[in-house]
Design a protein around this motif. Structure first.
Motif, PDB file in Angstrom:
ATOM      1  N   ASN A 281     -12.316   4.644   0.675  1.00 57.68           N
ATOM      2  CA  ASN A 281     -13.565   3.881   0.554  1.00 57.68           C
ATOM      3  C   ASN A 281     -13.566   2.683   1.504  1.00 57.68           C
ATOM      4  OD1 ASN A 281     -11.838   2.157  -0.802  1.00 57.68           O
ATOM      5  ND2 ASN A 281     -12.548   2.754  -2.831  1.00 57.68           N
TER       6      ASN A 281
ATOM      7  N   ASP B   3      -7.134   4.311  -0.077  1.00 56.98           N
ATOM      8  CA  ASP B   3      -6.735   4.115   1.326  1.00 56.98           C
ATOM      9  C   ASP B   3      -5.720   2.976   1.444  1.00 56.98           C
ATOM     10  OD1 ASP B   3      -9.573   3.119   0.603  1.00 56.98           O
ATOM     11  OD2 ASP B   3      -8.922   1.639   2.078  1.00 56.98           O
ATOM     12  N   GLY B   4      -5.825   2.006   0.521  1.00 58.10           N
ATOM     13  CA  GLY B   4      -4.839   0.921   0.534  1.00 58.10           C
ATOM     14  C   GLY B   4      -3.470   1.443   0.133  1.00 58.10           C
ATOM     15  N   ASP B   5      -3.452   2.179  -0.952  1.00 58.32           N
ATOM     16  CA  ASP B   5      -2.222   2.761  -1.475  1.00 58.32           C
ATOM     17  C   ASP B   5      -1.532   3.678  -0.462  1.00 58.32           C
ATOM     18  OD1 ASP B   5      -0.789   2.610  -3.814  1.00 58.32           O
ATOM     19  OD2 ASP B   5      -2.197   3.790  -4.989  1.00 58.32           O
TER      20      ASP B   5
ATOM     21  N   ASN C  10     -11.763   0.176   1.968  1.00 59.15           N
ATOM     22  CA  ASN C  10     -11.349  -1.185   1.580  1.00 59.15           C
ATOM     23  C   ASN C  10     -10.454  -1.161   0.326  1.00 59.15           C
ATOM     24  OD1 ASN C  10     -14.307  -2.588  -0.192  1.00 59.15           O
ATOM     25  ND2 ASN C  10     -13.198  -0.712  -0.571  1.00 59.15           N
ATOM     26  N   PHE C  11      -9.846  -2.318   0.059  1.00 60.70           N
ATOM     27  CA  PHE C  11      -9.112  -2.502  -1.190  1.00 60.70           C
ATOM     28  C   PHE C  11     -10.168  -2.773  -2.265  1.00 60.70           C
ATOM     29  CE2 PHE C  11      -5.661  -4.141   1.732  1.00 60.70           C
ATOM     30  CZ  PHE C  11      -4.660  -3.263   1.358  1.00 60.70           C
ATOM     31  N   GLY C  12     -10.637  -1.703  -2.927  1.00 60.80           N
ATOM     32  CA  GLY C  12     -11.763  -1.851  -3.850  1.00 60.80           C
ATOM     33  C   GLY C  12     -11.447  -2.721  -5.052  1.00 60.80           C
ATOM     34  N   MET C  13     -10.351  -2.403  -5.727  1.00 55.74           N
ATOM     35  CA  MET C  13     -10.098  -3.052  -7.013  1.00 55.74           C
ATOM     36  C   MET C  13      -9.942  -4.574  -6.926  1.00 55.74           C
ATOM     37  SD  MET C  13      -7.223  -2.288  -9.867  1.00 55.74           S
ATOM     38  CE  MET C  13      -8.189  -1.341 -11.031  1.00 55.74           C
ATOM     39  N   THR C  14      -9.405  -5.044  -5.810  1.00 57.65           N
ATOM     40  CA  THR C  14      -9.101  -6.481  -5.730  1.00 57.65           C
ATOM     41  C   THR C  14     -10.184  -7.290  -5.024  1.00 57.65           C
ATOM     42  OG1 THR C  14      -7.659  -5.791  -3.930  1.00 57.65           O
ATOM     43  CG2 THR C  14      -6.595  -6.438  -5.990  1.00 57.65           C
TER      44      THR C  14
ATOM     45  N   HIS D 286       2.139  -0.062  -6.333  1.00 58.63           N
ATOM     46  CA  HIS D 286       1.189   0.075  -5.230  1.00 58.63           C
ATOM     47  C   HIS D 286       1.898   0.549  -3.950  1.00 58.63           C
ATOM     48  CE1 HIS D 286      -2.641  -0.451  -3.484  1.00 58.63           C
ATOM     49  NE2 HIS D 286      -2.493  -1.648  -2.968  1.00 58.63           N
TER      50      HIS D 286
ATOM     51  N   CYS E  65      -8.497   1.167  -8.041  1.00 58.28           N
ATOM     52  CA  CYS E  65      -9.504   1.901  -8.815  1.00 58.28           C
ATOM     53  C   CYS E  65      -9.137   3.381  -8.815  1.00 58.28           C
ATOM     54  CB  CYS E  65     -10.888   1.691  -8.211  1.00 58.28           C
ATOM     55  SG  CYS E  65     -11.415  -0.031  -8.218  1.00 58.28           S
ATOM     56  N   THR E  66      -8.730   3.914  -7.671  1.00 62.28           N
ATOM     57  CA  THR E  66      -8.304   5.314  -7.602  1.00 62.28           C
ATOM     58  C   THR E  66      -7.073   5.533  -8.476  1.00 62.28           C
ATOM     59  OG1 THR E  66      -9.082   5.304  -5.322  1.00 62.28           O
ATOM     60  CG2 THR E  66      -7.754   7.194  -6.010  1.00 62.28           C
TER      61      THR E  66
HETATM   62  C1  LIG Z   1       2.716  -4.641  -4.091  1.00 63.84           C
HETATM   63  C2  LIG Z   1       1.279  -4.961  -4.480  1.00 63.84           C
HETATM   64  N1  LIG Z   1       0.487  -5.564  -3.589  1.00 63.84           N
HETATM   65  C3  LIG Z   1      -0.799  -5.827  -3.906  1.00 63.84           C
HETATM   66  C4  LIG Z   1      -1.277  -5.513  -5.144  1.00 63.84           C
HETATM   67  C5  LIG Z   1      -2.697  -5.872  -5.508  1.00 63.84           C
HETATM   68  N2  LIG Z   1      -3.584  -4.735  -5.504  1.00 63.84           N
HETATM   69  C6  LIG Z   1      -3.861  -4.053  -6.629  1.00 63.84           C
HETATM   70  S1  LIG Z   1      -5.011  -2.868  -6.422  1.00 63.84           S
HETATM   71  C7  LIG Z   1      -5.149  -3.238  -4.787  1.00 63.84           C
HETATM   72  C8  LIG Z   1      -6.158  -2.545  -3.912  1.00 63.84           C
HETATM   73  C9  LIG Z   1      -6.098  -1.056  -3.954  1.00 63.84           C
HETATM   74  O1  LIG Z   1      -6.886  -0.530  -2.900  1.00 63.84           O
HETATM   75  P1  LIG Z   1      -6.922   1.017  -2.646  1.00 63.84           P
HETATM   76  O2  LIG Z   1      -5.551   1.572  -2.675  1.00 63.84           O
HETATM   77  O3  LIG Z   1      -7.722   1.294  -1.426  1.00 63.84           O
HETATM   78  O4  LIG Z   1      -7.643   1.577  -3.939  1.00 63.84           O
HETATM   79  P2  LIG Z   1      -9.172   1.371  -4.421  1.00 63.84           P
HETATM   80  O5  LIG Z   1      -9.141   0.254  -5.412  1.00 63.84           O
HETATM   81  O6  LIG Z   1      -9.994   1.057  -3.227  1.00 63.84           O
HETATM   82  O7  LIG Z   1      -9.503   2.693  -5.027  1.00 63.84           O
HETATM   83  C10 LIG Z   1      -4.295  -4.290  -4.420  1.00 63.84           C
HETATM   84  C11 LIG Z   1      -4.200  -4.886  -3.064  1.00 63.84           C
HETATM   85  C12 LIG Z   1      -0.400  -4.883  -6.057  1.00 63.84           C
HETATM   86  N3  LIG Z   1      -0.814  -4.518  -7.262  1.00 63.84           N
HETATM   87  N4  LIG Z   1       0.876  -4.619  -5.706  1.00 63.84           N
END
Ligand SMILES: Cc1ncc(C[n+]2csc(CCOP(=O)(O)OP(=O)(O)O)c2C)c(N)n1
Ligand code: SF4
Ligand SMILES: [Mg+2]
Length: 263
Positions: A115, A87-89, A117-121, A62, A45-46
């Protein structure tokens, strides 16, 4: 701005829009020209935030935004490079790039929307989900401990680290401006509501209650230090957390190159 991105994709109460507003106001107040800025985003989402910008932008894989941004800054040092990550990124899938970008003290500004957590997924646990908290992959509580994003950047070698929230939107903008004008690696961590996933899973209430939580639980670094260990997990320090002037990567590289050319 890309065609077809309005109405925007953010959920009601999401903190990403406030961060984006603070970033745009910072660009305007610093009189930056859009052609001298590159905004690099990862996935999430970010990571969608650059859809709403008309600066140069690079939307990459990612966890790898800092690697691409490092390349841009190394070869085009005149550009102002800003990296927007979740935070995931930043510290989960991209953790290695994060610590090395800070260690190199590469001259760019990272803004991390934390946030928890992994928001978008769908709200899976990330490297910042606190211990015992609920996510879609830790339904009975997270058995792991969480990274402190700001502390990690600071010990790794960043020149500037600050933490703020969408509730403290004026301070957030000021920190972004300080980060943008600081030479070396700068980080602004934004503790941000994700009412749809993390907030719902942990019964934090509606978006307004989540904003109140940011207001009540963000304290000054001095107040935070006075807290007992058990209280520390419920609160977080906001403000400037690290500020130094170590030479950045490009400056050191040019010095070494000059020495080498004398042989
Ligand atoms: C290499 C890879 N692994 C997993 C994914 C799936 N994926 C897409 S968005 C996402 C979550 C992102 O979380 P975050 O970075 O915290 O951003 P937020 O959505 O919370 O803003 C994941 C796991 C991907 N696109 N590429
Ligand atoms: S899922 Fe969470 S992070 Fe993504 S837009 Fe909705 S509230 Fe924001
Ligand atoms: Mg996230």
């Amino acid at each position: 701005m890309k065609d077809g991105v309005l109405p925007h994709m953010l959920c009601p109460g999401c903190g990403i829009g406030v961060m984006l507003g603070a970033l745009l106001r910072s660009f305007a107040e610093l009189d930056y020209c859009k052609n001298e800025i590159v905004v690099v985003t990862g996935i999430g989402c970010t990571g969608k935030a650059d859809d709403y910008l008309n600066t140069n932008a690079l939307h990459v894989t990612h966890g790898r935004a800092l690697a691409f941004a490092t390349g841009i800054k190394a070869f085009k040092p005149g550009l102002k490079v800003v990296v927007l990550m979740g935070d995931g990124d930043s510290v989960t899938i991209g953790g290695n790039h994060f610590i090395h970008a800070a260690r190199r003290n590469i001259d760019l500004t990272a803004i991390v929307i934390n946030n928890f957590n992994f928001g978008m997924t769908g709200g899976q646990a990330s490297g910042t989900t606190p211990g015992n908290k609920i996510s879609s992959t830790t339904l009975y509580g997270n058995p792991e401990r969480d990274f402190d994003v700001s502390a990690l950047a600071c010990v790794a070698g960043a020149n500037y680290v600050a933490r703020s929230t969408p509730y403290h939107s004026w301070a957030l903008k000021q920190h972004i401006k300080e980060a943008l004008t600081k030479k070396g690696f700068s980080l602004v961590e934004v503790i941000s509501p994700c009412p749809t996933n993390y907030g719902k899973s942990n019964e934090m209430g509606d978006p307004l209650k989540m904003l109140r939580w940011l207001k009540d639980n963000g304290v000054s670094p001095e107040e935070y230090e006075q807290l007992g260990e058990s209280e520390k997990s419920e609160y977080f320090a906001i403000g400037t957390l690290c500020n130094r002037n170590a030479p950045d990567f490009n400056t050191r590289y040019e010095e070494i190159r000059a020495k080498a050319s004398n042989f």
